[in-house]
Design a protein around this motif. Structure first.
Motif, PDB file in Angstrom:
ATOM      1  N   CYS A 183      -0.873  45.122 -46.653  1.00 18.79           N
ATOM      2  CA  CYS A 183      -0.917  44.470 -45.336  1.00 18.79           C
ATOM      3  C   CYS A 183       0.417  43.764 -45.130  1.00 18.79           C
ATOM      4  O   CYS A 183       0.752  42.825 -45.863  1.00 18.79           O
ATOM      5  CB  CYS A 183      -2.030  43.430 -45.279  1.00 18.79           C
ATOM      6  N   ALA A 184       1.169  44.221 -44.151  1.00 17.42           N
ATOM      7  CA  ALA A 184       2.522  43.697 -43.935  1.00 17.42           C
ATOM      8  C   ALA A 184       2.678  43.295 -42.472  1.00 17.42           C
ATOM      9  O   ALA A 184       1.746  43.432 -41.668  1.00 17.42           O
ATOM     10  CB  ALA A 184       3.537  44.764 -44.322  1.00 17.42           C
ATOM     11  N   THR A 185       3.866  42.816 -42.142  1.00 17.05           N
ATOM     12  CA  THR A 185       4.111  42.370 -40.769  1.00 17.05           C
ATOM     13  C   THR A 185       3.818  43.480 -39.777  1.00 17.05           C
ATOM     14  O   THR A 185       3.145  43.266 -38.760  1.00 17.05           O
ATOM     15  CB  THR A 185       5.606  41.976 -40.612  1.00 17.05           C
ATOM     16  N   GLU A 186       4.293  44.697 -40.092  1.00 12.98           N
ATOM     17  CA  GLU A 186       4.243  45.769 -39.092  1.00 12.98           C
ATOM     18  C   GLU A 186       2.855  46.397 -38.924  1.00 12.98           C
ATOM     19  O   GLU A 186       2.600  47.039 -37.914  1.00 12.98           O
ATOM     20  CB  GLU A 186       5.301  46.837 -39.387  1.00 12.98           C
ATOM     21  N   ASN A 187       1.950  46.213 -39.907  1.00 13.76           N
ATOM     22  CA  ASN A 187       0.613  46.793 -39.696  1.00 13.76           C
ATOM     23  C   ASN A 187      -0.478  45.728 -39.509  1.00 13.76           C
ATOM     24  O   ASN A 187      -1.656  45.993 -39.720  1.00 13.76           O
ATOM     25  CB  ASN A 187       0.246  47.820 -40.781  1.00 13.76           C
ATOM     26  N   GLY A 188      -0.070  44.542 -39.090  1.00 17.39           N
ATOM     27  CA  GLY A 188      -1.059  43.556 -38.644  1.00 17.39           C
ATOM     28  C   GLY A 188      -1.674  42.721 -39.738  1.00 17.39           C
ATOM     29  O   GLY A 188      -2.892  42.506 -39.756  1.00 17.39           O
ATOM     30  N   ALA A 189      -0.837  42.217 -40.666  1.00 21.28           N
ATOM     31  CA  ALA A 189      -1.349  41.303 -41.702  1.00 21.28           C
ATOM     32  C   ALA A 189      -1.952  40.057 -41.041  1.00 21.28           C
ATOM     33  O   ALA A 189      -1.608  39.713 -39.907  1.00 21.28           O
ATOM     34  CB  ALA A 189      -0.211  40.902 -42.637  1.00 21.28           C
ATOM     35  N   LEU A 190      -2.813  39.369 -41.775  1.00 26.04           N
ATOM     36  CA  LEU A 190      -3.409  38.125 -41.262  1.00 26.04           C
ATOM     37  C   LEU A 190      -2.372  37.008 -41.240  1.00 26.04           C
ATOM     38  O   LEU A 190      -1.504  36.949 -42.106  1.00 26.04           O
ATOM     39  CB  LEU A 190      -4.537  37.657 -42.185  1.00 26.04           C
ATOM     40  N   SER A 191      -2.495  36.115 -40.264  1.00 22.75           N
ATOM     41  CA  SER A 191      -1.712  34.877 -40.354  1.00 22.75           C
ATOM     42  C   SER A 191      -2.609  33.677 -40.057  1.00 22.75           C
ATOM     43  O   SER A 191      -3.636  33.795 -39.379  1.00 22.75           O
ATOM     44  CB  SER A 191      -0.471  34.908 -39.470  1.00 22.75           C
ATOM     45  N   PHE A 192      -2.203  32.548 -40.604  1.00 20.05           N
ATOM     46  CA  PHE A 192      -3.043  31.339 -40.619  1.00 20.05           C
ATOM     47  C   PHE A 192      -2.250  30.122 -40.151  1.00 20.05           C
ATOM     48  O   PHE A 192      -1.040  30.046 -40.381  1.00 20.05           O
ATOM     49  CB  PHE A 192      -3.514  31.045 -42.054  1.00 20.05           C
ATOM     50  N   LEU A 193      -2.965  29.174 -39.567  1.00 15.74           N
ATOM     51  CA  LEU A 193      -2.373  27.875 -39.252  1.00 15.74           C
ATOM     52  C   LEU A 193      -2.865  26.901 -40.336  1.00 15.74           C
ATOM     53  O   LEU A 193      -3.989  26.381 -40.258  1.00 15.74           O
ATOM     54  CB  LEU A 193      -2.825  27.429 -37.862  1.00 15.74           C
ATOM     55  N   PRO A 194      -2.030  26.690 -41.370  1.00 20.60           N
ATOM     56  CA  PRO A 194      -2.490  25.902 -42.523  1.00 20.60           C
ATOM     57  C   PRO A 194      -2.914  24.497 -42.107  1.00 20.60           C
ATOM     58  O   PRO A 194      -2.229  23.853 -41.314  1.00 20.60           O
ATOM     59  CB  PRO A 194      -1.263  25.845 -43.442  1.00 20.60           C
ATOM     60  N   GLY A 195      -4.026  24.057 -42.654  1.00 25.99           N
ATOM     61  CA  GLY A 195      -4.507  22.702 -42.377  1.00 25.99           C
ATOM     62  C   GLY A 195      -5.290  22.578 -41.086  1.00 25.99           C
ATOM     63  O   GLY A 195      -5.859  21.516 -40.801  1.00 25.99           O
ATOM     64  N   SER A 196      -5.350  23.647 -40.296  1.00 28.46           N
ATOM     65  CA  SER A 196      -6.021  23.526 -38.988  1.00 28.46           C
ATOM     66  C   SER A 196      -7.533  23.315 -39.133  1.00 28.46           C
ATOM     67  O   SER A 196      -8.188  22.861 -38.204  1.00 28.46           O
ATOM     68  CB  SER A 196      -5.722  24.743 -38.102  1.00 28.46           C
ATOM     69  N   HIS A 197      -8.084  23.622 -40.308  1.00 28.65           N
ATOM     70  CA  HIS A 197      -9.524  23.362 -40.511  1.00 28.65           C
ATOM     71  C   HIS A 197      -9.821  21.867 -40.479  1.00 28.65           C
ATOM     72  O   HIS A 197     -10.950  21.469 -40.246  1.00 28.65           O
ATOM     73  CB  HIS A 197     -10.000  23.971 -41.836  1.00 28.65           C
TER      74      HIS A 197
END
Ligand SMILES: O=C(O)CCC(=O)C(=O)O
Length: 298
Positions: A183-197
């Motif tokens: 899973c890489a940038t070009e095939n849609g890896a997940l991204s997170f907003l750390p601490g947003s929980h």
């Protein structure tokens, strides 16, 4: 979060990181054989499903246009196939072969399919990790999916948190997301907003609408937390076999896959059970008497 009990699988630094960021990547959690077994089984399911009798249900995620037909609403204890939005033409005909048209397979894989069941409900490593995390008192599993993120047309998953979609009182959703391919940038890896929980309230929940379909119900929140989320999204690239544990309140998303490579992932969720958390009849996914939610720590 963890008491004085000796840890079985995680390190204290993992638990601290999960608590701080709201998600945790565990590299190489699945063995290559387990990963390949899940990937091959997913591809076999895609080869075998019958497109002729399929209702052509697409997986749509917008606030005003979320999938909610009967094929979706009764899929909690079935293995069903939801199509990419761009896989059908204006006349409802497939624009590509069926294996490349499916957005996701769901939502009862972890109960019904032996390969997925083994990794989910029979996995001693997973049970040890769950005991270490102490996120739940009596967790049960629900909503399993293979998300295929098809090459060229794999749909974006907009920013969300999982407790909106699997609401309990109090919120208790926890996601387990396994990369089956790179899973890489070009095939849609997940991204997170750390601490947003820690800074995001659950302000709405995804429900069955009386009379049919699905929608969002606004929630009145009393929690005293800052509503402004600060910081930047972090993209988490993954190798096959990596596991990402996702707190039900953490904001995350994935971009459209415009690359020539698929991005298969397997995911399921856990919630706590009564009396620790209440899952009610408004939720889109309902357990059935034949197939209640299975306990993880039996
Ligand atoms: O696999 C993806 O791209 C999105 C998964 C996700 O957001 C989830 O499981 O909550």
């Amino acid at each position: 979060m963890n008491g004085t009990k000796a840890l079985e699988y995680l390190g204290q630094e993992d638990i601290d990181k999960f608590d701080r960021d709201g998600y945790l990547c565990i590299r190489g959690f699945l063995t290559p054989d387990e990963t390949n077994g899940l990937l091959q089984r997913a591809k076999q399911l895609l080869d075998e499903f019958d497109i002729e009798s399929h209702p052509k249900t697409k997986f749509t995620t917008g606030d005003d246009n979320h999938v909610g037909d009967d094929y979706f609403l009764t899929s909690g204890d079935k293995i069903r196939f939801f199509l990419e939005e761009d896989a059908l033409d204006g006349q409802g005909r497939l624009t590509r072969e069926k294996q490349k048209a499916v957005n996701k397979i769901g939502h009862g894989l972890h109960e019904l399919d032996p390969v997925f069941r083994n990794v989910t409900l029979k996995n001693q490593r997973l049970k040890a990790l769950v005991r270490d995390l102490q996120f739940h008192k009596d967790p049960v599993a629900l909503q399993s999916m293979v998300i295929t993120k098809q090459q060229h047309i794999g749909g974006e998953v907009p920013e969300h948190n999982d407790s909106t979609f699997l609401y309990t009182d109090p919120p208790s959703a926890l996601g387990f997301w396994f990369a089956l391919e790179k899973c890489a940038t070009e095939n849609g890896a997940l991204s997170f907003l750390p601490g947003s929980h820690k800074t995001t309230q659950i302000t709405k929940r995804f429900v069955r609408v009386p009379g049919g379909g699905t929608g969002f119900e606004e929630l009145t929140t009393t929690a005293d937390v800052p509503s402004q989320v600060k910081g930047d999204y972090i993209l988490e690239t993954c190798e096959p076999g990596d596991l990402v544990i996702i707190h039900g309140s953490v904001l995350h998303k994935s971009e459209r896959n415009t690359s020539p490579n698929t991005r298969f992932a397997y995911t399921f969720h856990m919630i706590d059970s009564p009396p620790y958390a209440i899952y009610d009849e408004k939720n889109w996914l309902q357990p059935t008497p034949e197939l209640p939610f299975s306990k993880i720590l039996d």
